[in-house]
Design a protein around this motif. Structure first.
Motif, PDB file in Angstrom:
ATOM      1  N   LYS A 210       0.808  -1.229   0.000  1.00 36.18           N
ATOM      2  CA  LYS A 210       0.000   0.000   0.000  1.00 36.18           C
ATOM      3  C   LYS A 210       0.840   1.278   0.000  1.00 36.18           C
ATOM      4  CE  LYS A 210      -3.872  -2.255   2.311  1.00 36.18           C
ATOM      5  NZ  LYS A 210      -4.805  -2.249   3.466  1.00 36.18           N
ATOM      6  N   GLU A 211       2.151   1.154   0.120  1.00 39.07           N
ATOM      7  CA  GLU A 211       2.986   2.342   0.043  1.00 39.07           C
ATOM      8  C   GLU A 211       3.462   2.556  -1.394  1.00 39.07           C
ATOM      9  OE1 GLU A 211       4.747   2.470   4.594  1.00 39.07           O
ATOM     10  OE2 GLU A 211       6.099   2.053   2.915  1.00 39.07           O
ATOM     11  N   ALA A 212       3.989   3.757  -1.657  1.00 38.28           N
ATOM     12  CA  ALA A 212       4.534   4.080  -2.976  1.00 38.28           C
ATOM     13  C   ALA A 212       6.029   3.765  -3.012  1.00 38.28           C
ATOM     14  CB  ALA A 212       4.296   5.546  -3.301  1.00 38.28           C
ATOM     15  N   VAL A 213       6.519   3.469  -4.206  1.00 36.28           N
ATOM     16  CA  VAL A 213       7.946   3.182  -4.364  1.00 36.28           C
ATOM     17  C   VAL A 213       8.416   3.788  -5.681  1.00 36.28           C
ATOM     18  CG1 VAL A 213       7.498   0.944  -5.491  1.00 36.28           C
ATOM     19  CG2 VAL A 213       9.682   1.342  -4.338  1.00 36.28           C
ATOM     20  N   THR A 214       9.662   4.247  -5.686  1.00 35.74           N
ATOM     21  CA  THR A 214      10.264   4.815  -6.892  1.00 35.74           C
ATOM     22  C   THR A 214      11.449   3.966  -7.323  1.00 35.74           C
ATOM     23  OG1 THR A 214       9.617   7.079  -6.323  1.00 35.74           O
ATOM     24  CG2 THR A 214      11.416   6.818  -7.894  1.00 35.74           C
ATOM     25  N   LEU A 215      11.430   3.558  -8.567  1.00 34.02           N
ATOM     26  CA  LEU A 215      12.532   2.786  -9.142  1.00 34.02           C
ATOM     27  C   LEU A 215      13.298   3.703 -10.090  1.00 34.02           C
ATOM     28  CD1 LEU A 215      10.671  -0.566  -9.936  1.00 34.02           C
ATOM     29  CD2 LEU A 215      11.704   0.214  -7.799  1.00 34.02           C
ATOM     30  N   ASP A 216      14.609   3.773  -9.878  1.00 35.20           N
ATOM     31  CA  ASP A 216      15.421   4.742 -10.603  1.00 35.20           C
ATOM     32  C   ASP A 216      15.886   4.234 -11.964  1.00 35.20           C
ATOM     33  OD1 ASP A 216      17.149   5.913  -7.592  1.00 35.20           O
ATOM     34  OD2 ASP A 216      15.165   6.380  -8.407  1.00 35.20           O
ATOM     35  N   CYS A 217      15.989   5.158 -12.904  1.00 39.41           N
ATOM     36  CA  CYS A 217      16.504   4.844 -14.239  1.00 39.41           C
ATOM     37  C   CYS A 217      17.161   6.094 -14.804  1.00 39.41           C
ATOM     38  CB  CYS A 217      15.383   4.397 -15.160  1.00 39.41           C
ATOM     39  SG  CYS A 217      15.875   4.214 -16.895  1.00 39.41           S
ATOM     40  N   THR A 218      18.406   5.995 -15.192  1.00 39.14           N
ATOM     41  CA  THR A 218      19.054   7.079 -15.920  1.00 39.14           C
ATOM     42  C   THR A 218      19.496   6.540 -17.271  1.00 39.14           C
ATOM     43  OG1 THR A 218      21.204   6.613 -14.928  1.00 39.14           O
ATOM     44  CG2 THR A 218      19.844   8.285 -13.854  1.00 39.14           C
TER      45      THR A 218
ATOM     46  N   GLU B   6      -0.131   5.611 -16.115  1.00 39.06           N
ATOM     47  CA  GLU B   6      -0.961   4.470 -16.497  1.00 39.06           C
ATOM     48  C   GLU B   6      -1.425   3.811 -15.209  1.00 39.06           C
ATOM     49  OE1 GLU B   6      -0.807   4.346 -20.804  1.00 39.06           O
ATOM     50  OE2 GLU B   6      -2.033   3.282 -19.324  1.00 39.06           O
ATOM     51  N   GLY B   7      -2.621   4.170 -14.775  1.00 35.68           N
ATOM     52  CA  GLY B   7      -3.137   3.573 -13.545  1.00 35.68           C
ATOM     53  C   GLY B   7      -2.257   3.910 -12.361  1.00 35.68           C
ATOM     54  N   ARG B   8      -1.744   2.872 -11.693  1.00 33.88           N
ATOM     55  CA  ARG B   8      -0.893   3.102 -10.516  1.00 33.88           C
ATOM     56  C   ARG B   8       0.554   3.422 -10.880  1.00 33.88           C
ATOM     57  NH1 ARG B   8       0.261  -0.863  -7.553  1.00 33.88           N
ATOM     58  NH2 ARG B   8      -0.334  -2.558  -8.969  1.00 33.88           N
TER      59      ARG B   8
ATOM     60  N   ALA C 213       0.548   2.851  -4.172  1.00 34.29           N
ATOM     61  CA  ALA C 213      -0.291   1.839  -3.521  1.00 34.29           C
ATOM     62  C   ALA C 213       0.164   0.426  -3.901  1.00 34.29           C
ATOM     63  CB  ALA C 213      -1.759   2.046  -3.890  1.00 34.29           C
ATOM     64  N   SER C 214       1.399   0.087  -3.554  1.00 35.13           N
ATOM     65  CA  SER C 214       1.987  -1.206  -3.947  1.00 35.13           C
ATOM     66  C   SER C 214       1.108  -2.374  -3.514  1.00 35.13           C
ATOM     67  CB  SER C 214       3.374  -1.351  -3.303  1.00 35.13           C
ATOM     68  OG  SER C 214       4.253  -0.364  -3.766  1.00 35.13           O
ATOM     69  N   GLN C 215       1.119  -3.390  -4.375  1.00 40.46           N
ATOM     70  CA  GLN C 215       0.378  -4.618  -4.105  1.00 40.46           C
ATOM     71  C   GLN C 215       1.347  -5.792  -4.107  1.00 40.46           C
ATOM     72  OE1 GLN C 215      -2.488  -4.770  -7.286  1.00 40.46           O
ATOM     73  NE2 GLN C 215      -3.569  -2.926  -6.589  1.00 40.46           N
TER      74      GLN C 215
ATOM     75  N   GLY D 278      17.984  -3.977 -14.558  1.00 41.22           N
ATOM     76  CA  GLY D 278      16.788  -4.308 -13.806  1.00 41.22           C
ATOM     77  C   GLY D 278      16.888  -4.037 -12.316  1.00 41.22           C
ATOM     78  N   THR D 279      15.724  -3.903 -11.689  1.00 45.04           N
ATOM     79  CA  THR D 279      15.593  -3.755 -10.237  1.00 45.04           C
ATOM     80  C   THR D 279      14.581  -4.781  -9.757  1.00 45.04           C
ATOM     81  OG1 THR D 279      16.070  -1.376 -10.231  1.00 45.04           O
ATOM     82  CG2 THR D 279      14.829  -2.255  -8.359  1.00 45.04           C
ATOM     83  N   ARG D 280      14.970  -5.558  -8.770  1.00 44.30           N
ATOM     84  CA  ARG D 280      14.033  -6.534  -8.201  1.00 44.30           C
ATOM     85  C   ARG D 280      13.264  -5.884  -7.065  1.00 44.30           C
ATOM     86  NH1 ARG D 280      13.053 -11.594  -8.773  1.00 44.30           N
ATOM     87  NH2 ARG D 280      14.952 -11.981  -9.985  1.00 44.30           N
ATOM     88  N   LEU D 281      11.958  -5.827  -7.213  1.00 39.56           N
ATOM     89  CA  LEU D 281      11.089  -5.220  -6.203  1.00 39.56           C
ATOM     90  C   LEU D 281      10.399  -6.307  -5.398  1.00 39.56           C
ATOM     91  CD1 LEU D 281       9.681  -2.691  -4.988  1.00 39.56           C
ATOM     92  CD2 LEU D 281       7.893  -3.033  -6.707  1.00 39.56           C
ATOM     93  N   ALA D 282      10.475  -6.176  -4.097  1.00 38.77           N
ATOM     94  CA  ALA D 282       9.755  -7.091  -3.194  1.00 38.77           C
ATOM     95  C   ALA D 282       8.755  -6.275  -2.383  1.00 38.77           C
ATOM     96  CB  ALA D 282      10.732  -7.818  -2.278  1.00 38.77           C
ATOM     97  N   VAL D 283       7.506  -6.670  -2.461  1.00 34.15           N
ATOM     98  CA  VAL D 283       6.447  -5.991  -1.705  1.00 34.15           C
ATOM     99  C   VAL D 283       6.117  -6.846  -0.496  1.00 34.15           C
ATOM    100  CG1 VAL D 283       4.108  -5.064  -1.761  1.00 34.15           C
ATOM    101  CG2 VAL D 283       5.547  -4.989  -3.826  1.00 34.15           C
TER     102      VAL D 283
END
Lengths: 115, 117
Positions: B16-24, B61-63, B81-83, B110-115
């Motif tokens: 349910k929290e927000a997260v930012t994944l970085d890309c340059t 696009e949506g979330r 609003a992470s799921q 790539g970035t591995r996201l764990a919710v």
């Protein structure tokens, strides 16, 4: 299922053997792409077709690799005399002209293991 | 040469929290496009969002939203609003303008996201 399909999903082969993968793009898509993804990395571009014409090839595509797209529909990727370094996920994607942004829709991939 | 850099190998976020994944990115082209894809453990690359270099508004696009900062050459993905189903690898990719790079995407590592629940 109207997405991109790839067969087989998994292939285990011995070094030196030839393997062939198939990709069926979304039916109306005229552009088809092959990518290779090794463990822990992002996909790397291999080659691209517009209809049946192969218009671009990466330097990654050695002479042991050949791709075809007869009649501009499905595509095959063949690897001859496989090497252990060929072990990777091979991803196919397709897109459609005329939509502005050519969103590439990917298939589930074929995972190749060379023993 | 064109390049995509994702500096976060792994990220954790509470449900349910927000997260930012970085890309340059690095390119000398004026016309280019930036994509984000999600890759779950099943292996399929799922398109999430696109930003064109001439687009004045940040894409949404949506979330998913893309924080595009052209001068900094960054295109960060924000997931609100992470799921639990958002747990996956996330790839940033770039397509250059007309010319040799137009037909291929260059991907980051790539970035591995764990919710977490």
């Amino acid at each position: 299922d109207t997405g991109v399909s790839q067969n087989p999903r998994h292939k285990i082969t011995k070094r030196g053997q030839n393997v062939t993968f198939r990709c069926d793009p979304i039916s109306e898509h005229n552009r088809l792409y092959w990518y290779r993804q090794t463990l822990g990395q992002g996909p790397e571009f291999l080659t691209y077709f517009q209809n049946e014409a192969q218009l671009e090839k990466s330097r990654l595509l050695s002479d042991r690799f050949s791709a075809e797209r007869p009649k501009g529909s499905f595509s095959t990727l063949e690897i001859q005399r496989t090497e252990q370094g060929d072990s990777a996920m091979y991803l196919c994607a397709s897109s459609l002209d005329g939509q502005g942004v050519r969103i590439r829709f990917f298939g589930p991939g074929t995972r190749l293991t060379v023993l | 040469a064109q390049k995509i850099t994702q500096t976060q190998p792994g990220m954790f976020v509470q449900e349910k929290e927000a997260v930012t994944l970085d890309c340059t990115y690095d390119t000398s082209d004026q016309s280019y496009g930036l994509f984000w894809y999600k890759q779950p453990s099943s292996g399929e690359m799922i398109f999430l969002i696109y930003q064109g270099s001439y687009d004045e508004q940040n894409a949404t696009e949506g979330r998913y939203s893309l924080n595009f900062q052209k001068a900094r050459k960054s295109a960060n993905l924000v997931i609100s609003a992470s799921q639990l189903g958002d747990s996956a690898m996330y790839f940033c990719a770039m397509r250059e303008g007309r010319g040799g790079g137009y037909n291929k995407l260059i991907f980051g590592a790539g970035t591995r996201l764990a919710v977490h629940p």
